[in-house]
Design a protein around this motif. Structure first.
Motif, PDB file in Angstrom:
ATOM      1  N   ALA A 108       1.041  -1.067  -0.112  1.00  0.00           N
ATOM      2  CA  ALA A 108      -0.120  -0.030   0.033  1.00  0.00           C
ATOM      3  C   ALA A 108       0.820   1.144   0.008  1.00  0.00           C
ATOM      4  N   LYS A 109       0.531   1.986  -0.723  1.00  0.00           N
ATOM      5  CA  LYS A 109       1.362   3.407  -0.900  1.00  0.00           C
ATOM      6  C   LYS A 109       0.574   4.423   0.141  1.00  0.00           C
ATOM      7  N   LEU A 110       1.156   4.589   0.883  1.00  0.00           N
ATOM      8  CA  LEU A 110       0.709   5.739   2.001  1.00  0.00           C
ATOM      9  C   LEU A 110       1.054   7.302   1.380  1.00  0.00           C
ATOM     10  N   LEU A 111      -0.199   8.000   1.842  1.00  0.00           N
ATOM     11  CA  LEU A 111      -0.202   9.183   1.398  1.00  0.00           C
ATOM     12  C   LEU A 111      -1.192  10.016   2.416  1.00  0.00           C
ATOM     13  N   VAL A 112      -0.953  11.191   2.106  1.00  0.00           N
ATOM     14  CA  VAL A 112      -2.205  12.090   2.885  1.00  0.00           C
ATOM     15  C   VAL A 112      -2.849  12.798   1.841  1.00  0.00           C
ATOM     16  N   PRO A 113      -4.160  12.591   1.790  1.00  0.00           N
ATOM     17  CA  PRO A 113      -4.939  13.116   0.503  1.00  0.00           C
ATOM     18  C   PRO A 113      -5.159  14.680   0.910  1.00  0.00           C
ATOM     19  N   PRO A 114      -5.469  15.410  -0.108  1.00  0.00           N
ATOM     20  CA  PRO A 114      -5.937  16.741   0.015  1.00  0.00           C
ATOM     21  C   PRO A 114      -7.141  16.728   0.894  1.00  0.00           C
ATOM     22  N   PRO A 115      -7.412  17.789   1.481  1.00  0.00           N
ATOM     23  CA  PRO A 115      -8.460  17.922   2.414  1.00  0.00           C
ATOM     24  C   PRO A 115      -9.969  17.574   1.378  1.00  0.00           C
ATOM     25  N   ARG A 116     -11.010  17.153   1.990  1.00  0.00           N
ATOM     26  CA  ARG A 116     -12.263  16.918   1.188  1.00  0.00           C
ATOM     27  C   ARG A 116     -12.865  18.607   1.141  1.00  0.00           C
ATOM     28  N   CYS A 125      -7.289  -5.877 -16.281  1.00  0.00           N
ATOM     29  CA  CYS A 125      -6.222  -6.739 -17.035  1.00  0.00           C
ATOM     30  C   CYS A 125      -5.738  -8.300 -16.223  1.00  0.00           C
ATOM     31  N   GLU A 126      -6.267  -8.473 -15.008  1.00  0.00           N
ATOM     32  CA  GLU A 126      -6.318  -9.598 -14.179  1.00  0.00           C
ATOM     33  C   GLU A 126      -4.667  -9.599 -13.713  1.00  0.00           C
ATOM     34  N   THR A 127      -4.137  -8.712 -13.866  1.00  0.00           N
ATOM     35  CA  THR A 127      -2.559  -9.150 -13.126  1.00  0.00           C
ATOM     36  C   THR A 127      -2.695  -9.210 -11.707  1.00  0.00           C
ATOM     37  N   THR A 128      -1.720 -10.128 -11.361  1.00  0.00           N
ATOM     38  CA  THR A 128      -1.717 -10.262 -10.050  1.00  0.00           C
ATOM     39  C   THR A 128      -0.365 -10.114  -9.383  1.00  0.00           C
ATOM     40  N   ASP A 129       0.682  -9.120 -10.259  1.00  0.00           N
ATOM     41  CA  ASP A 129       1.761  -8.679  -9.904  1.00  0.00           C
ATOM     42  C   ASP A 129       1.562  -7.511  -8.682  1.00  0.00           C
ATOM     43  N   HIS A 130       1.791  -7.806  -7.381  1.00  0.00           N
ATOM     44  CA  HIS A 130       1.525  -7.014  -6.089  1.00  0.00           C
ATOM     45  C   HIS A 130       2.419  -5.639  -6.552  1.00  0.00           C
ATOM     46  N   GLU A 131       3.643  -5.586  -7.258  1.00  0.00           N
ATOM     47  CA  GLU A 131       4.037  -4.185  -7.466  1.00  0.00           C
ATOM     48  C   GLU A 131       3.345  -3.617  -8.674  1.00  0.00           C
ATOM     49  N   LYS A 132       2.358  -4.079  -9.249  1.00  0.00           N
ATOM     50  CA  LYS A 132       1.758  -3.449 -10.142  1.00  0.00           C
ATOM     51  C   LYS A 132       0.410  -3.127  -9.717  1.00  0.00           C
ATOM     52  N   PHE A 133      -0.206  -3.969  -8.900  1.00  0.00           N
ATOM     53  CA  PHE A 133      -1.722  -3.687  -8.519  1.00  0.00           C
ATOM     54  C   PHE A 133      -1.388  -3.518  -6.962  1.00  0.00           C
ATOM     55  N   ALA A 134      -1.358  -2.128  -6.643  1.00  0.00           N
ATOM     56  CA  ALA A 134      -1.372  -1.858  -5.275  1.00  0.00           C
ATOM     57  C   ALA A 134      -2.545  -0.747  -4.544  1.00  0.00           C
ATOM     58  N   SER A 135      -2.377  -0.133  -3.919  1.00  0.00           N
ATOM     59  CA  SER A 135      -3.524   0.549  -3.139  1.00  0.00           C
ATOM     60  C   SER A 135      -2.911   1.910  -2.711  1.00  0.00           C
ATOM     61  N   TYR A 192      -7.595   1.027  -5.184  1.00  0.00           N
ATOM     62  CA  TYR A 192      -6.713   0.184  -5.789  1.00  0.00           C
ATOM     63  C   TYR A 192      -6.410   0.873  -7.212  1.00  0.00           C
ATOM     64  N   THR A 193      -5.046   0.638  -7.397  1.00  0.00           N
ATOM     65  CA  THR A 193      -4.374   1.105  -8.797  1.00  0.00           C
ATOM     66  C   THR A 193      -3.641  -0.012  -9.403  1.00  0.00           C
ATOM     67  N   CYS A 194      -3.734   0.015 -10.655  1.00  0.00           N
ATOM     68  CA  CYS A 194      -3.048  -0.790 -11.302  1.00  0.00           C
ATOM     69  C   CYS A 194      -2.023  -0.205 -12.367  1.00  0.00           C
ATOM     70  N   SER A 195      -0.849  -0.301 -12.184  1.00  0.00           N
ATOM     71  CA  SER A 195      -0.020   0.493 -13.413  1.00  0.00           C
ATOM     72  C   SER A 195       0.212  -0.524 -14.442  1.00  0.00           C
ATOM     73  N   GLU A 196      -0.050  -1.742 -14.492  1.00  0.00           N
ATOM     74  CA  GLU A 196      -0.240  -2.453 -15.534  1.00  0.00           C
ATOM     75  C   GLU A 196      -1.181  -1.968 -16.762  1.00  0.00           C
ATOM     76  N   CYS A 197      -2.500  -1.640 -16.403  1.00  0.00           N
ATOM     77  CA  CYS A 197      -3.322  -1.103 -17.439  1.00  0.00           C
ATOM     78  C   CYS A 197      -3.901   0.285 -17.108  1.00  0.00           C
ATOM     79  N   GLY A 198      -3.470   0.871 -15.859  1.00  0.00           N
ATOM     80  CA  GLY A 198      -3.919   2.229 -15.635  1.00  0.00           C
ATOM     81  C   GLY A 198      -5.136   2.514 -15.075  1.00  0.00           C
ATOM     82  N   ILE A 199      -5.816   1.601 -14.593  1.00  0.00           N
ATOM     83  CA  ILE A 199      -7.057   1.772 -13.821  1.00  0.00           C
ATOM     84  C   ILE A 199      -7.102   1.934 -12.431  1.00  0.00           C
ATOM     85  N   PHE A 200      -8.222   2.608 -11.978  1.00  0.00           N
ATOM     86  CA  PHE A 200      -8.114   2.581 -10.374  1.00  0.00           C
ATOM     87  C   PHE A 200      -9.591   2.320 -10.153  1.00  0.00           C
ATOM     88  N   PHE A 201      -9.762   1.731  -8.859  1.00  0.00           N
ATOM     89  CA  PHE A 201     -11.162   1.498  -8.315  1.00  0.00           C
ATOM     90  C   PHE A 201     -11.137   1.861  -6.721  1.00  0.00           C
TER      91      PHE A 201
END
Length: 310
Positions: A14-22, A234-244, A256-265
């Motif tokens: 998981a990539k930690l971040l502090v999101p901008p205020p809502r 894209c169904e990748t299971t590479d945890h370095e590409k499919f992170a959060s 969740y983000t996928c650097s293989e196909c570029g989507i997030f959900f």
């Protein structure tokens, strides 16, 4: 990057971040679309008493290969429901979206006065890819409404129809043979996921100590099980590409983000007993994290009126 072995007993980064205020703008957008979800739910009562009969040519082999239940049905079977849903929903949509109120009202009049408009809307809603554009242009020519507004309003009306049908079709879903990233009923992708407390079962392929992943269909609202740490696109299971992406102060909310196909959900963790979440509103509740994902170059798995960021 972080790997918290105390919480996750399987590989998950998981990539930690502090999101901008809502911001007030984000809150306002979320409030409007949450109100739209409420109005869709209220319009269920306005549908004809008897649901349409959907004749399914069900083939277990095709289903196991990834063919959704409604892949070959005739969308015209929803004509009565769709017309009723539009008549109930569009006046409320005109109030919520004043900038396009005139066009939404015009579409409502066109659908109620000309069955060909409703037929064209249903055909367009069930047409995929670039071909859909030509069908929406036909809707626009028949109704005098722009294709974009027609697609938005008609899509919301169809959600009302499918939300009623999904529970009726759900018993036909063979859960043990469907582990796809798109809905087994209507074939749409999920607008959000949720982690639920695990249930006793043999397959460790689907579960982890932090719960089971379920997907919420963006179109019909059906909820189905999915594989943990696997991109639904894209169904990748590479945890370095499919992170959060996770906020420092809310590790039960993530995108969740996928650097293989570029989507997030977005996804919300409900294993701790949290009950203040409506699945159809998860993406709205996590819009601030979606902005962060979009700023990093990812695109939404499901394009909706409010998540196509400029």
């Amino acid at each position: 990057m972080r790997f918290d072995e105390r919480k996750y007993k399987i590989q998950e980064e998981a990539k930690l971040l502090v999101p901008p205020p809502r911001s007030e703008a984000v809150t306002a957008i979320a409030r409007v679309f949450a109100a739209l979800a409420d109005r869709r739910a209220a319009c269920l009562a306005a549908l004809p008493e008897t649901p349409p009969v959907v004749e399914l040519d069900f083939d277990p082999a095709l289903f196991e290969e990834g063919t959704p239940l409604l892949s070959s049905f005739d969308p015209a079977c929803f004509l009565e429901d769709f017309t009723a849903a539009a008549g109930c929903l569009f006046p409320g949509m005109a109030e919520l979206f004043p900038a396009v109120a005139g066009e939404i009202s015009a579409l409502a009049d066109a659908i109620s006065g000309n069955p060909a408009v409703a037929d064209a809307c249903l055909a367009a809603l069930w047409t995929e890819g670039e071909e859909a554009g030509a069908v929406w242009e036909k809707v626009g020519a028949l109704s005098g409404v722009s294709a974009a507004v027609a697609a938005f309003a008609a899509g919301e009306a169809l959600k009302v129809c499918l939300t009623r049908m999904a529970p009726l079709l759900a018993p036909q879903v063979q859960k043990e043979s469907w582990f796809r990233g798109y809905c087994p009923i209507c074939g749409s992708y999920p607008d959000a996921g949720c982690l639920l407390p695990k249930e006793p079962e043999e397959s460790e392929y689907l579960i982890s100590k932090s719960g089971q992943l379920h997907m919420h269909c963006a179109r019909c609202g059906h909820v189905w099980r999915y594989v943990r740490l696997k991109c639904p696109a894209c169904e990748t299971t590479d945890h370095e590409k499919f992170a959060s992406l996770i906020a420092n102060d809310r590790d039960d909310e993530r995108v969740y983000t996928c650097s293989e196909c570029g989507i997030f959900f977005p996804c919300v963790d409900l294993t701790g007993g949290r009950q203040d979440i409506r699945l159809e509103n998860v993406a709205l509740d996590l819009m601030h994290l979606e902005f962060v994902a979009a700023e990093r170059g990812f695109r939404p798995l499901v394009v909706q009126a409010w998540n196509t960021f400029a």
